[in-house]
Design an enzyme around this catalytic site. Sequence first.
Site, short mmCIF file in Angstrom:
data_model
loop_
_atom_site.label_atom_id
_atom_site.label_comp_id
_atom_site.label_asym_id
_atom_site.label_seq_id
_atom_site.Cartn_x
_atom_site.Cartn_y
_atom_site.Cartn_z
N LYS A 53 81.43 27.19 -3.97
CA LYS A 53 82.24 26.34 -4.84
C LYS A 53 83.63 26.93 -5.02
CE LYS A 53 78.08 24.59 -7.06
NZ LYS A 53 77.14 24.59 -8.18
N GLN A 97 76.31 27.67 -13.65
CA GLN A 97 75.33 27.57 -12.57
C GLN A 97 73.92 27.72 -13.12
OE1 GLN A 97 76.08 26.73 -9.43
NE2 GLN A 97 73.93 26.74 -8.87
N ASP A 120 79.89 19.05 -14.38
CA ASP A 120 78.53 18.81 -13.90
C ASP A 120 77.93 17.54 -14.53
OD1 ASP A 120 77.32 20.39 -11.95
OD2 ASP A 120 77.22 22.13 -13.30
N1 GUN Z 1 71.70 24.27 -9.80
C1 GUN Z 1 71.18 23.40 -8.90
N2 GUN Z 1 71.96 22.30 -8.81
C2 GUN Z 1 72.98 22.49 -9.66
C3 GUN Z 1 74.11 21.69 -10.02
O1 GUN Z 1 74.33 20.58 -9.52
N3 GUN Z 1 74.95 22.25 -10.92
C4 GUN Z 1 74.71 23.46 -11.48
N4 GUN Z 1 75.59 23.90 -12.37
N5 GUN Z 1 73.69 24.21 -11.20
C5 GUN Z 1 72.83 23.72 -10.28
#
Ligand code: GUN
Length: 309
Positions: A53, A97, A120
């Site tokens: 990311k 995350q 998110d």
């Molecule tokens: N862990 C698995 N998928 C995601 C996501 O889309 N966003 C975040 N922040 N963590 C994740």
Amino acid sequence: MTAKILDGLAIAKAIKEEVAEDVRELARRHIRPGLAAVLTGSNPASQIYVNNKVKTCQQLGIYSEKHELPDETTTDELLELIAWLNEKDDIDGILIQLPLPPHIDTVRVLDSVDPTKDVDGFHPLNVGRLVQNRPTLVPCTPAGIVELLDRYDIPVEGRRAVILGRSNIVGKPVALLLMHRHATVTVCHSRTRDLPAVAREADILVSAMGRKAMVTAEYVKPGAVVIDVGINRVTDLAEVEELFGPDEKRRQSVKTKGYTLVGDVHPKSVSRVAGYLTPVPGGVGPLTIAMLMKNTVRAARRRRGLDHE
Ligand code: GUN
């Protein structure tokens, strides 16, 4: 029939080019979107995701900060960091995350993110807006799936969609998005009776259960669109053969990296029946990152009242 492969990498590339253009346009007005990624603990998969990311931000000209916290971080310490990021003017998006270490109160943490920076789309205010089909920041994987269907001109209206999995991250939001596009949506989960029979009703089947290669041909109506959200490692060469047939690239990957990836969908079995199929890797994964970038730019614009343009 051999399923047509839906190329998530190519679509993600196109989205990222559009985002980079938006970033250049904002730069002309001296605005630089910024993303803060918070990685708590030492989950190896999460480390890879967060690094990807941050790297993508750099490629697109988005400012990024990576905050790495140790496993023993407390809920209060995380809340303190988020409160600071909420106030920080050069940060438009905050990404926590997941999963967080088990001793951390994930709900309190996610609820503490400023909804205008919630790239998110996990904050209950944004979830509520999504339920009501109002403009909001939409969770990245579900948004990427809809973008993929749109860009391949796959019709949704009036069709039957079946979602395997009811998570807050994928299952529920993708069900809402498809419903808003006038699909008839069924959400299945671990207690659904006769799952293959329900799944076989789908024109569009989205699998987000996190079960390696569970979805076989008996789950799929001939010609259906199958979207595979799962990511699992395969380390055994006999299993590679069983899942993919004679696939030299996959075998090489196991020999050099120690593994290859497979989703929730059994590729050899399902590609004989489905009309369209997303590959793993190179399907939904790259789209999730592309949509995170798009959400970050969107948040930057919205925070400055530019979203109407
Ligand atoms: N862990 C698995 N998928 C995601 C996501 O889309 N966003 C975040 N922040 N963590 C994740």
